[in-house]
Design an enzyme around this catalytic site. Structure first.
Site, PDB file in Angstrom:
ATOM      1  N   GLY A   1      -0.991   1.632 -10.912  1.00  0.00           N
ATOM      2  CA  GLY A   1       0.461   1.477 -10.833  1.00  0.00           C
ATOM      3  C   GLY A   1       1.063   1.409 -12.220  1.00  0.00           C
ATOM      4  O   GLY A   1       1.003   2.379 -12.969  1.00  0.00           O
ATOM      5  N   SER A   2       1.630   0.264 -12.544  1.00  0.00           N
ATOM      6  CA  SER A   2       2.301   0.042 -13.827  1.00  0.00           C
ATOM      7  C   SER A   2       3.427   1.050 -14.026  1.00  0.00           C
ATOM      8  O   SER A   2       3.514   1.715 -15.053  1.00  0.00           O
ATOM      9  CB  SER A   2       1.307   0.080 -14.992  1.00  0.00           C
ATOM     10  OG  SER A   2       0.373  -0.965 -14.857  1.00  0.00           O
ATOM     11  N   HIS A   3       4.276   1.141 -13.014  1.00  0.00           N
ATOM     12  CA  HIS A   3       5.451   2.007 -13.071  1.00  0.00           C
ATOM     13  C   HIS A   3       6.441   1.560 -11.996  1.00  0.00           C
ATOM     14  O   HIS A   3       6.142   0.676 -11.201  1.00  0.00           O
ATOM     15  CB  HIS A   3       5.067   3.483 -12.863  1.00  0.00           C
ATOM     16  CG  HIS A   3       4.467   3.784 -11.534  1.00  0.00           C
ATOM     17  ND1 HIS A   3       3.113   3.769 -11.324  1.00  0.00           N
ATOM     18  CD2 HIS A   3       5.042   4.093 -10.347  1.00  0.00           C
ATOM     19  CE1 HIS A   3       2.873   4.063 -10.056  1.00  0.00           C
ATOM     20  NE2 HIS A   3       4.027   4.266  -9.435  1.00  0.00           N
ATOM     21  N   ALA A   4       7.601   2.184 -11.998  1.00  0.00           N
ATOM     22  CA  ALA A   4       8.615   1.969 -10.970  1.00  0.00           C
ATOM     23  C   ALA A   4       9.098   3.326 -10.487  1.00  0.00           C
ATOM     24  O   ALA A   4       8.842   4.352 -11.120  1.00  0.00           O
ATOM     25  CB  ALA A   4       9.789   1.157 -11.527  1.00  0.00           C
TER      26      ALA A   4
ATOM     27  N   ARG B   1       5.727  -2.071 -10.262  1.00  0.00           N
ATOM     28  CA  ARG B   1       4.564  -2.468  -9.493  1.00  0.00           C
ATOM     29  C   ARG B   1       3.297  -2.290 -10.301  1.00  0.00           C
ATOM     30  O   ARG B   1       3.136  -1.326 -11.039  1.00  0.00           O
ATOM     31  CB  ARG B   1       4.477  -1.712  -8.174  1.00  0.00           C
ATOM     32  CG  ARG B   1       3.871  -0.320  -8.167  1.00  0.00           C
ATOM     33  CD  ARG B   1       4.786   0.838  -8.489  1.00  0.00           C
ATOM     34  NE  ARG B   1       6.163   0.708  -8.125  1.00  0.00           N
ATOM     35  CZ  ARG B   1       6.678   1.023  -6.955  1.00  0.00           C
ATOM     36  NH1 ARG B   1       5.941   1.559  -6.037  1.00  0.00           N
ATOM     37  NH2 ARG B   1       7.953   0.853  -6.717  1.00  0.00           N
TER      38      ARG B   1
END
Length: 136
Positions: A50-53, A98
């Site tokens: 993840g580590s993005h929106a 997230r």
């Protein structure tokens, strides 16, 4: 939308001695029409996904096997959800940062999404996310 709009949703579970069955219907069990499905598996121990929106995408995340955590942030507060049952899923609304971590061995993460893949919808830089989500 805020972090309060994201929530765990219990799905129907049909119990049977031969094995259980669970199903998901878009616009019925989850608040969007399903346009794409993908899954993560063979995630090495200690890895973070993840580590993005997403600007517009709605998602529903299910631990199909094993367990993992989903940490959501609306730019103001964070909440960690532990997913470990295939008849529960996490609804994630747009503009939530997230991060998925704490994967157990053999975990399978399935994601139902409201749209086909569109790179332009991703925010991959956390500072950019904060600028957009906290803009007046």
């Amino acid at each position: 939308m805020t972090l309060d709009d994201c929530r765990l949703i219990e799905l129907p579970k049909i119990s049977d001695p031969r094995g259980n069955l669970t199903f998901v219907e878009g616009n019925h069990h989850i608040p969007f029409d399903i346009k794409r499905t993908y899954y993560l598996y063979d995630v090495p121990g200690g890895s973070v996904r993840g580590s993005h929106a997403h600007r517009n995408l709605h998602q529903f995340i299910i631990a199909m096997s094993g367990s993992f955590d989903v940490v959501l942030s609306d730019g103001i507060s964070d909440h960690r959800f532990h997913l470990n049952r295939s008849y529960y899923g996490l609804y994630v609304c747009p503009m939530m940062w997230r991060t998925l971590d704490n994967f157990s061995s053999g975990a399978v993460c399935m994601v139902l999404a409201s749209a086909p893949y569109e790179e332009e919808d991703y925010i991959r830089d956390h500072d950019q996310f904060l600028r957009e989500v906290l803009a007046p």
